[in-house]
Design a protein around this motif. Sequence first.
Motif, mmCIF file in Angstrom:
data_model
loop_
_atom_site.group_PDB
_atom_site.id
_atom_site.type_symbol
_atom_site.label_atom_id
_atom_site.label_comp_id
_atom_site.label_asym_id
_atom_site.label_seq_id
_atom_site.Cartn_x
_atom_site.Cartn_y
_atom_site.Cartn_z
ATOM 1 N N GLY A 99 16.287 -0.264 -51.334
ATOM 2 C CA GLY A 99 17.447 -1.122 -51.549
ATOM 3 C C GLY A 99 17.111 -2.346 -52.372
ATOM 4 N N ARG A 100 15.931 -2.899 -52.144
ATOM 5 C CA ARG A 100 15.488 -4.061 -52.921
ATOM 6 C C ARG A 100 15.385 -3.707 -54.403
ATOM 7 N N ALA A 101 15.006 -2.445 -54.688
ATOM 8 C CA ALA A 101 14.934 -2.001 -56.080
ATOM 9 C C ALA A 101 16.333 -1.739 -56.642
ATOM 10 N N ILE A 102 17.208 -1.149 -55.838
ATOM 11 C CA ILE A 102 18.539 -0.777 -56.293
ATOM 12 C C ILE A 102 19.365 -1.996 -56.698
ATOM 13 N N VAL A 103 19.278 -3.092 -55.914
ATOM 14 C CA VAL A 103 20.131 -4.257 -56.185
ATOM 15 C C VAL A 103 19.842 -4.871 -57.552
ATOM 16 N N GLY A 118 17.898 -8.960 -51.162
ATOM 17 C CA GLY A 118 18.443 -9.850 -52.182
ATOM 18 C C GLY A 118 17.455 -10.832 -52.756
ATOM 19 N N PHE A 119 16.180 -10.730 -52.349
ATOM 20 C CA PHE A 119 15.193 -11.760 -52.718
ATOM 21 C C PHE A 119 15.001 -11.865 -54.231
ATOM 22 N N SER A 120 14.870 -10.718 -54.906
ATOM 23 C CA SER A 120 14.635 -10.765 -56.361
ATOM 24 C C SER A 120 15.813 -11.380 -57.104
ATOM 25 N N LEU A 121 17.032 -11.153 -56.601
ATOM 26 C CA LEU A 121 18.207 -11.743 -57.240
ATOM 27 C C LEU A 121 18.257 -13.251 -57.023
ATOM 28 N N GLU A 173 27.508 -12.694 -55.948
ATOM 29 C CA GLU A 173 27.004 -11.493 -56.615
ATOM 30 C C GLU A 173 25.873 -10.860 -55.817
ATOM 31 N N ILE A 174 24.986 -11.708 -55.301
ATOM 32 C CA ILE A 174 23.884 -11.201 -54.475
ATOM 33 C C ILE A 174 24.436 -10.480 -53.258
ATOM 34 N N LYS A 175 25.390 -11.119 -52.591
ATOM 35 C CA LYS A 175 25.963 -10.531 -51.381
ATOM 36 C C LYS A 175 26.638 -9.199 -51.688
ATOM 37 N N THR A 176 27.371 -9.148 -52.779
ATOM 38 C CA THR A 176 28.076 -7.914 -53.158
ATOM 39 C C THR A 176 27.093 -6.794 -53.461
ATOM 40 N N ARG A 177 26.056 -7.091 -54.257
ATOM 41 C CA ARG A 177 25.079 -6.055 -54.626
ATOM 42 C C ARG A 177 24.317 -5.557 -53.406
ATOM 43 N N VAL A 178 23.944 -6.471 -52.516
ATOM 44 C CA VAL A 178 23.199 -6.080 -51.311
ATOM 45 C C VAL A 178 24.065 -5.184 -50.433
ATOM 46 N N ARG A 179 25.335 -5.557 -50.263
ATOM 47 C CA ARG A 179 26.244 -4.755 -49.430
ATOM 48 C C ARG A 179 26.461 -3.372 -50.040
ATOM 49 N N GLU A 180 26.579 -3.311 -51.350
ATOM 50 C CA GLU A 180 26.761 -2.013 -52.013
ATOM 51 C C GLU A 180 25.540 -1.126 -51.832
ATOM 52 N N ALA A 181 24.350 -1.716 -52.006
ATOM 53 C CA ALA A 181 23.114 -0.946 -51.829
ATOM 54 C C ALA A 181 22.942 -0.513 -50.383
ATOM 55 N N ALA A 182 23.295 -1.393 -49.448
ATOM 56 C CA ALA A 182 23.178 -1.068 -48.023
ATOM 57 C C ALA A 182 24.089 0.097 -47.662
ATOM 58 N N GLN A 183 25.280 0.132 -48.277
ATOM 59 C CA GLN A 183 26.208 1.225 -48.004
ATOM 60 C C GLN A 183 25.657 2.547 -48.526
ATOM 61 N N VAL A 184 25.067 2.524 -49.720
ATOM 62 C CA VAL A 184 24.479 3.727 -50.301
ATOM 63 C C VAL A 184 23.352 4.263 -49.432
ATOM 64 N N TYR A 216 8.986 -8.812 -46.565
ATOM 65 C CA TYR A 216 8.658 -10.122 -45.977
ATOM 66 C C TYR A 216 9.038 -10.099 -44.505
ATOM 67 N N PRO A 217 8.055 -10.240 -43.592
ATOM 68 C CA PRO A 217 8.341 -10.060 -42.157
ATOM 69 C C PRO A 217 9.275 -11.116 -41.577
ATOM 70 N N HIS A 218 9.309 -12.324 -42.182
ATOM 71 C CA HIS A 218 10.135 -13.405 -41.624
ATOM 72 C C HIS A 218 11.571 -13.364 -42.136
ATOM 73 N N MET A 219 11.854 -12.430 -43.071
ATOM 74 C CA MET A 219 13.197 -12.332 -43.639
ATOM 75 C C MET A 219 13.953 -11.158 -43.023
ATOM 76 N N THR A 220 15.266 -11.286 -42.964
ATOM 77 C CA THR A 220 16.105 -10.179 -42.523
ATOM 78 C C THR A 220 16.144 -9.098 -43.613
ATOM 79 N N VAL A 221 16.728 -7.960 -43.242
ATOM 80 C CA VAL A 221 16.910 -6.888 -44.222
ATOM 81 C C VAL A 221 17.723 -7.392 -45.406
ATOM 82 N N GLU A 222 18.793 -8.108 -45.134
ATOM 83 C CA GLU A 222 19.652 -8.619 -46.207
ATOM 84 C C GLU A 222 18.887 -9.560 -47.128
ATOM 85 N N ALA A 223 18.082 -10.444 -46.532
ATOM 86 C CA ALA A 223 17.315 -11.397 -47.337
ATOM 87 C C ALA A 223 16.239 -10.692 -48.158
ATOM 88 N N ASN A 224 15.601 -9.692 -47.570
ATOM 89 C CA ASN A 224 14.595 -8.928 -48.307
ATOM 90 C C ASN A 224 15.211 -8.220 -49.506
#
Length: 355
Positions: free
Chosen positions: A145-149, A97-100, A109-120, A87-95
């Motif tokens: 990352g969107r799939a991993i979260v 975590g969107f499905s969650l 939980e969303i924030k934690t999962r996104v941060r973990e995936a971003a680190q990987v 989604y072009p109007h969303m940040t990387v973090e928002a993209n």
Amino acid sequence: MASVSVANARKNYGHLEILHGVDIDIQDGEFVILVGPSGCGKSTLLRMIAGLEEISGGRISIGGRVVNDVAPKERDIAMVFQSYALYPHMTVEANMGFSLRLAKAPKEEIKTRVREAAQVLGLEKLLDRHPRNLSGGQRQRVAMGRAIVRQPQVFLFDEPLSNLDAKLRVQMRSEIKQLHQRLKTTTIYVTHDQIEAMTMADKIVVMRDGHVEQIGSPLDLYDRPANRFVAGFIGSPGMNFVEGKISADGPLDFIAHGGARLPIPADVPAARGQDVVYGIRPEHLTIGPTGTHADVILIEPTGAETQISLVMGGATVVATVRDRLSLRAGDTLSISADPAKAHLFDAVSGKTLRL
């Protein structure tokens, strides 16, 4: 994580049958690649596993549960497409975590999962950026990352690297393989690039015209192809093929239509006078003082190796050598084949003669 079973899977569009009874068993945690030329049915099969295409016959199971009539969102899978679909109007973090958020997961939980995936994926410093400010490789990481979260049982990849340049494809395929080694999630990956298949897969499924031609580890398919199609598709440059027959008398050799005589493997049953196709990989041809005469038509240095195209026995073949040879088009040289590495295929069916 879960196993995936495809049993006698068929796909029809009206009277046109695209998949003709496909059978594949994928173990829990395996990285399996579906490979084949365009139109072979590999992406259709992947979409059937995802639930994006209806199955016309047979059965698909994920984690022991038949999912033929289960909606995609209830199959506990995550898919990464050829296009990043961010989604072009969303940040990387928002993209990421969107499905969650759609699933109404708690914000923490969303924030934690996104941060973990971003680190990987090495995206920690990019979470506030928008897709337009990312490179192609970074966008593909965000899609992953969107799939991993979602922490799915199965990852599905549909030619995810085809939009990237050659250097970035090499980097990304290494990163995807390392990601799988870390997460150990069952992964099914579609590509037409046999180099991707050879370097990434635990198991390769070679498809052609809606049929499975062979299933095996990369080196199994490379060393013991079931037929001429698999032998020619797996490997770069591909296997050389020379048409001819087994000698009718004298030593049991292969005689090309152009007259060249080549030794055959001792463990391959072949009848005298039988029409066959002789297969030999470029690295198993040796240039030396003795052997069959061949005429050089093209020299392609790649740095570590040199690929030499020659006419031998009426057929054009490629020899791969590591030596820096002083050759030019029109030269004649002697070339020999390693009989232990040679393959014989039936001239009509294309099947290997090796037991």
